[in-house]
Design a protein around this motif. Structure first.
Motif, short mmCIF file in Angstrom:
data_model
loop_
_atom_site.label_atom_id
_atom_site.label_comp_id
_atom_site.label_asym_id
_atom_site.label_seq_id
_atom_site.Cartn_x
_atom_site.Cartn_y
_atom_site.Cartn_z
N LYS A 143 -43.63 26.08 -58.20
CA LYS A 143 -44.45 25.65 -59.33
C LYS A 143 -44.89 26.87 -60.12
O LYS A 143 -44.77 28.01 -59.66
CB LYS A 143 -45.64 24.81 -58.87
N ASP A 144 -45.40 26.63 -61.33
CA ASP A 144 -45.79 27.71 -62.22
C ASP A 144 -46.80 28.65 -61.57
O ASP A 144 -47.66 28.23 -60.79
CB ASP A 144 -46.39 27.15 -63.51
N VAL A 145 -46.68 29.94 -61.93
CA VAL A 145 -47.59 30.98 -61.45
C VAL A 145 -48.37 31.50 -62.66
O VAL A 145 -47.76 31.91 -63.65
CB VAL A 145 -46.79 32.13 -60.80
N PRO A 146 -49.71 31.50 -62.59
CA PRO A 146 -50.50 31.97 -63.73
C PRO A 146 -50.33 33.48 -63.97
O PRO A 146 -49.92 34.23 -63.09
CB PRO A 146 -51.94 31.68 -63.31
N ASP A 147 -50.69 33.91 -65.18
CA ASP A 147 -50.70 35.33 -65.51
C ASP A 147 -51.51 36.11 -64.48
O ASP A 147 -52.60 35.66 -64.07
CB ASP A 147 -51.31 35.57 -66.89
N PHE A 148 -50.99 37.26 -64.06
CA PHE A 148 -51.67 38.23 -63.19
C PHE A 148 -52.07 37.68 -61.82
O PHE A 148 -52.93 38.23 -61.15
CB PHE A 148 -52.86 38.87 -63.92
N ALA A 149 -51.43 36.58 -61.40
CA ALA A 149 -51.69 36.04 -60.06
C ALA A 149 -50.76 36.71 -59.05
O ALA A 149 -49.64 37.10 -59.37
CB ALA A 149 -51.45 34.53 -60.04
N VAL A 150 -51.24 36.85 -57.83
CA VAL A 150 -50.43 37.30 -56.71
C VAL A 150 -50.21 36.07 -55.83
O VAL A 150 -51.19 35.44 -55.39
CB VAL A 150 -51.13 38.41 -55.90
N VAL A 151 -48.94 35.71 -55.62
CA VAL A 151 -48.63 34.54 -54.81
C VAL A 151 -47.73 34.94 -53.65
O VAL A 151 -46.99 35.92 -53.72
CB VAL A 151 -47.95 33.41 -55.63
N ALA A 152 -47.81 34.16 -52.57
CA ALA A 152 -46.96 34.42 -51.40
C ALA A 152 -46.85 33.15 -50.58
O ALA A 152 -47.69 32.25 -50.67
CB ALA A 152 -47.54 35.55 -50.55
N GLY A 153 -45.78 33.07 -49.79
CA GLY A 153 -45.61 31.97 -48.85
C GLY A 153 -44.55 30.98 -49.26
O GLY A 153 -43.87 31.13 -50.27
N ASN A 154 -44.43 29.93 -48.44
CA ASN A 154 -43.47 28.85 -48.66
C ASN A 154 -44.17 27.52 -48.41
O ASN A 154 -44.41 27.17 -47.27
CB ASN A 154 -42.28 29.00 -47.72
N PRO A 155 -44.52 26.84 -49.50
CA PRO A 155 -44.36 27.22 -50.90
C PRO A 155 -45.38 28.30 -51.29
O PRO A 155 -46.44 28.41 -50.68
CB PRO A 155 -44.60 25.92 -51.66
N ALA A 156 -45.05 29.07 -52.31
CA ALA A 156 -45.92 30.15 -52.76
C ALA A 156 -47.28 29.60 -53.21
O ALA A 156 -47.34 28.61 -53.93
CB ALA A 156 -45.25 30.93 -53.89
N GLN A 157 -48.32 30.25 -52.75
CA GLN A 157 -49.70 29.89 -53.11
C GLN A 157 -50.40 31.12 -53.66
O GLN A 157 -50.08 32.26 -53.29
CB GLN A 157 -50.46 29.40 -51.87
N ILE A 158 -51.41 30.91 -54.50
CA ILE A 158 -52.17 32.03 -55.07
C ILE A 158 -53.00 32.67 -53.96
O ILE A 158 -53.76 31.99 -53.27
CB ILE A 158 -53.07 31.57 -56.23
N ILE A 159 -52.84 34.00 -53.83
CA ILE A 159 -53.59 34.78 -52.86
C ILE A 159 -54.79 35.44 -53.53
O ILE A 159 -55.89 35.48 -53.00
CB ILE A 159 -52.70 35.89 -52.22
N LYS A 160 -54.54 36.00 -54.72
CA LYS A 160 -55.59 36.64 -55.50
C LYS A 160 -55.05 36.90 -56.90
O LYS A 160 -53.94 36.52 -57.22
CB LYS A 160 -56.03 37.96 -54.85
N TYR A 161 -55.86 37.54 -57.71
CA TYR A 161 -55.45 37.94 -59.06
C TYR A 161 -55.54 39.46 -59.18
O TYR A 161 -56.39 40.10 -58.56
CB TYR A 161 -56.34 37.29 -60.12
N VAL A 162 -54.65 40.03 -59.99
CA VAL A 162 -54.66 41.44 -60.28
C VAL A 162 -55.59 41.66 -61.48
O VAL A 162 -55.46 40.94 -62.49
CB VAL A 162 -53.23 41.95 -60.61
N ASN A 163 -56.49 42.62 -61.39
CA ASN A 163 -57.47 42.83 -62.45
C ASN A 163 -56.91 43.59 -63.64
O ASN A 163 -57.36 43.42 -64.76
CB ASN A 163 -58.69 43.59 -61.92
N GLU A 164 -55.94 44.49 -63.41
CA GLU A 164 -55.42 45.32 -64.48
C GLU A 164 -54.54 44.50 -65.42
O GLU A 164 -53.50 44.02 -65.04
CB GLU A 164 -54.60 46.47 -63.89
N GLN A 165 -54.98 44.35 -66.64
CA GLN A 165 -54.22 43.59 -67.63
C GLN A 165 -53.96 44.50 -68.83
O GLN A 165 -54.55 44.34 -69.88
CB GLN A 165 -54.98 42.34 -68.03
#
Length: 148
Positions: free
Chosen positions: A125-147
């Protein structure tokens, strides 16, 4: 820097690759479209597939092997396969994305700008801007602050 296998299973597919993008190997299978932005890094062993390859219904895939074999024998791979029952969807990978090794990106997904896909992830499924995802299925772990 581009490496890997690029498979166009129909003459309607297209793969667009932006500037300063590195693809460290893997397989890209396309009948719809795959768009990769600028400054994207793919590690090795990734698979990007914009379709399901076969229908979920047995009655609609019953001749797939026979038709594929006939195309190979005639030097026209995929020409006899019935693609109308195969689900597909454009894949969009925006700028500044980093995709870890052995990740799988499936049909219809958009990966947002600056996102990071952890190694071995399956993105369904779609991954938001600056998100860190991992796993099966991929899930949001955190967001990266540097934009930047």
């Amino acid at each position: 820097m581009i490496s890997g296998t690029f498979v166009f299973e129909k003459n309607t597919g297209s793969i667009q690759i932006g500037d300063r993008t590195s693809i460290g190997g893997g397989t890209f299978i396309c009948i719809e479209g795959i768009s990769i932005g600028n400054d994207v890094m793919f590690s090795w062993g990734c698979t990007v597939m914009d379709n399901d390859a076969h229908s979920l219904l047995w009655s609609q895939r019953t001749n797939d092997v026979r038709d594929w074999k006939k195309g190979i024998e005639e030097g026209k791979i995929g020409i006899y396969k019935e693609w109308s029952n195969v689900k597909r969807g454009q894949i969009t990978i925006k700028d500044k994305v980093w995709i870890g090794f052995n990740s799988i990106i499936l049909k219809g997904v958009t990966i947002g700008e600056g996102a990071i896909i952890g190694a071995g992830s399956v993105v369904t499924k779609d991954v938001p801007d600056f998100a860190v995802v991992a796993g099966n299925p991929a899930q949001i772990i955190k967001y990266v602050n540097e934009q930047v």
